[in-house]
Structure formats: structure tokens, C-alpha cells
Design an enzyme around this catalytic site. Structure first.
Site, short mmCIF file in Angstrom:
data_model
loop_
_atom_site.label_atom_id
_atom_site.label_comp_id
_atom_site.label_asym_id
_atom_site.label_seq_id
_atom_site.Cartn_x
_atom_site.Cartn_y
_atom_site.Cartn_z
N TYR A 20 105.06 4.02 58.22
CA TYR A 20 104.94 5.11 57.24
C TYR A 20 106.14 6.05 57.35
O TYR A 20 106.83 6.33 56.36
CB TYR A 20 103.62 5.86 57.47
N GLY A 75 100.70 5.53 69.52
CA GLY A 75 101.81 6.16 68.79
C GLY A 75 101.65 7.66 68.58
O GLY A 75 102.50 8.28 67.94
N ASP A 134 99.62 9.59 38.02
CA ASP A 134 98.91 9.10 39.20
C ASP A 134 98.23 7.78 38.84
O ASP A 134 97.66 7.67 37.75
CB ASP A 134 97.87 10.14 39.65
N ARG A 139 99.00 19.95 67.56
CA ARG A 139 99.63 19.78 66.25
C ARG A 139 99.81 21.14 65.58
O ARG A 139 99.13 22.10 65.90
CB ARG A 139 98.76 18.90 65.34
#
Ligand code: UDP
Length: 328
Positions: free
Chosen positions: A146, A286, A39, A224
Site C-alpha cells: 500500500y 509490519g 466514486d 500513533r
């Protein structure tokens, strides 16, 4: 999961100091695997690296090029730029940080003969869905950079897997939520609904904005599919086990149940006991009205079944984590 004995694998986890990567690294270590976390700490946290992991700080592709020759059985690739809004204003950061880095990582895997890959893909590869729930066969028409970069990486993985015999799996996450003990969501720039609502409960934020109440849903707010991060992590272990040489398989990971923004806020009110003031704001550009996964394929082929689907339980785990981070 099946109870077949698990072979110890030597695994590289890129992005293992981030939210999903740290939980996944913890579950892999608990299953007996030998984990090296890579990382660059650009968004991850050093103290989110599991104490039993080997930690290498650096760029995922560069470290993979240097270390994969040390007998790694596979890579779990979480390292990525993941802010949708930023991807629209600074696309180069996403094409470089996501696509180029992943390409270099695939090249390192090819060069060192690393044969297994599990990749963090996303529901954002589908864009505005034509129907719900969304199966893997739905058209991929990302509406933001993305999602476009993650889809491009999925295509690259298909090519590398066929050409070089890599056993590859892309997991398309829906809305990841919850926490696993000391491993949870703590982005410096937070954009996700549940942590933002919980910031109101801790007093770090005055109110939550509801982005749109005029969607064609039962209460007008967007719906969602919230999937617990531990269920999500466990799908990675199953994907490692079921990946097949030279094949690239793609699975959606969600609970199959949708919750509206208002239902999430209500769950947070119940869990925290805080009134959590909310104000309606314009829709976020979006944002589709409904995003719910069909995870049938993951059930049929991986034997995956999410077990932590209760919204209050998901929020409670996130809340316990949030409180544990107060005054740290
Ligand atoms: N959302 C909201 N207020 C916020 C953050 C998010 O109303 O402060 C809404 C957002 O418009 C979406 C849902 O909550 O409908 C989930 O957003 P999140 O950013 O958590 O995940 P996304 O679905 O965008 O990946």
C-alpha cells in the site's frame, strides 16, 4: 485559515463517497466550491455523497478523461485501495487500482490542461522511521505494498507537475480519526483501531485485541498520531490555495502527539461508559512501535494548525457518528 476571499473553484473529488473524501467534499462545498464527486462505490457509500455535490458513479480515471474538459480548476484525488493487509496478499489490485488509475488520471489532467491537484498520500510511504517525529525529509522506505504504491504515485506526480506545470500537493496522512456530523468512517472491512474499539461498545464485537504489549513504549503498546478528519480536510483547502504552478509539494499531516493503543482504549471507555474488554494478541506484522508526524512544514507553508487534538474529543465525534449509524 486566512480570511482572504475564496474564489469559487470547480473541483473533481475522486473517492468522495469514502471516509476522508466525503468529509473533504463537505468542507469544500461549505467553503463555496462547486464539487463533483466521482466514486465507483467499491468501498464508498452513495449516501455519503454530499447532497449539494454532483455525483458521477464510475472509475476515477475514466470519468476524469471524459469530464475534466468541462472547465475543472482542479482535482482532489482520494480514490484508492487502502487495506494494508490486502495489499500484501493481492499486490496487483494495488498497483492497478492505485498506481495505474492515478497515472491515467494524471494523463487526463495533462490532456485537458487541469492545473491543480491535491493527492492523498500516507505516512506508510516512510515505513519504519529512523527517528520521531517524522519530517518530510525522512527516508521513504515503505514496508508494505500500500505504502509503496502511494510513494510511486507521489513520484509520478512530481514528474507530471514539472513537465506540465501542474500545481500539486501530496498530503501524507498519519492516523485519521473522528467524524464530521453524518460523514464518518464505515469501512465494510474495518481494520482501524478506534472504529474497532467502538464496535465493542455497540456490542458488535466481543473484545478488542491489543496487537502487542512488548513495544519499547511507556505502556508497551504501539503509539500513533491521531489526526481529526476535519483538521485533515481543512489542510486540503489550504493546499489548494497555496499550490504553486509546476511544483509538487509534500506535507505530513498529524497532530504531533502520540497516543498508545491502551490510551485510545481508555479514551473510548471514558467516552462510551462501556468497560470494553481487551485482550493482548501478537504484534501485527509490519507495525512500527511509534509513528508521530512533524507537521512543521504544513504549519509554516500552508498556515495549517490542527485544532481538534484532544483525544477524548476525537473519540467523542467518532462515537456520535457510530451511534447515529446504529439501526440505519
Ligand atoms: N491495533 C490494535 N488492535 C486492533 C487494531 C489496531 O491493537 O484491533 C493497533 C495497531 O497495531 C496499531 C494501532 O492500533 O499499533 C493503530 O492501528 P490502525 O490499523 O488503526 O492504523 P495504522 O497505524 O496501522 O495505520
Amino acid at each position: 485559515m486566512t480570511d482572504e476571499p475564496t474564489k469559487t473553484l470547480k473541483l473533481m473529488v475522486t473517492g468522495g463517497a469514502g471516509y476522508v473524501g466525503s468529509v473533504c467534499a463537505a468542507r469544500l462545498i461549505e467553503a463555496g466550491h462547486d464539487v463533483t464527486v466521482v466514486d465507483d462505490l467499491s468501498t464508498g457509500h452513495a449516501d455519503a455523497v454530499h447532497p449539494d455535490a454532483t455525483f458521477v458513479e464510475g472509475d476515477a480515471a475514466e470519468v476524469a478523461g471524459r469530464l475534466l474538459g468541462d472547465g475543472f480548476d482542479g482535482v482532489l484525488h482520494f480514490a484508492a485501495k487502502s487495506l494494508v493487509g490486502e495489499s500484501m496478499t493481492d499486490p496487483a489490485k494495488y498497483w492497478e487500482g492505485n498506481v495505474l488509475t492515478s497515472l491515467r488520471l494524471l494523463e487526463a489532467m495533462r490532456d485537458h490542461g487541469t492545473k491543480r491537484l491535491v493527492f492523498s498520500s500516507t505516512a506508510a510511504t516512510y515505513g519504519e522511521p529512523e527517528s520521531s517525529p517524522i519530517p518530510e525529509t525522512a527516508p521513504t522506505q515503505p514496508t508494505n505494498t500500500y505504502g509503496a504504491t502511494k510513494l510511486a504515485i507521489d513520484h509520478a506526480i512530481t514528474s507530471f507537475s514539472r513537465a506540465h506545470g501542474i500545481a500539486a500537493v501530496s498530503l501524507r496522512y498519519f492516523n485519521v480519526a473522528g467524524a464530521y456530523g453524518s460523514f464518518g468512517e464505515r469501512h465494510t472491512t474495518e481494520t482501524h483501531l478506534i472504529p474497532l474499539v467502538l464496535q465493542v461498545a455497540t456490542g458488535d464485537r466481543e473484545r478488542i485485541q491489543i496487537f502487542g504489549d512488548d513495544y519499547p513504549t511507556s505502556d508497551g503498546t504501539a503509539i500513533r498520531d491521531y489526526i481529526h478528519v476535519v483538521d485533515l480536510a481543512d489542510a486540503h483547502l489550504l493546499a489548494l490555495r497555496h499550490a504553486a504552478d509546476g511544483e509538487h509539494r509534500i506535507y505530513n499531516l498529524g497532530s504531533g502527539t502520540g497516543f498508545s493503543v491502551l490510551e485510545v482504549i481508555e479514551a473510548c471507555r471514558r467516552t462510551t461508559g462501556h468497560e470494553i474488554p481487551a485482550a493482548v494478541a501478537p504484534r501485527r506484522a509490519g507495525d512500527p512501535s511509534v509513528l508521530v508526524a512533524s507537521s512543521e512544514r504544513a504549519g509554516d507553508e500552508l498556515g495549517w494548525k490542527p485544532e481538534r487534538t484532544d483525544l477524548d474529543g476525537i473519540v467523542a465525534d467518532a462515537w456520535t457518528f457510530t451511534q447515529s449509524r446504529q439501526n440505519v
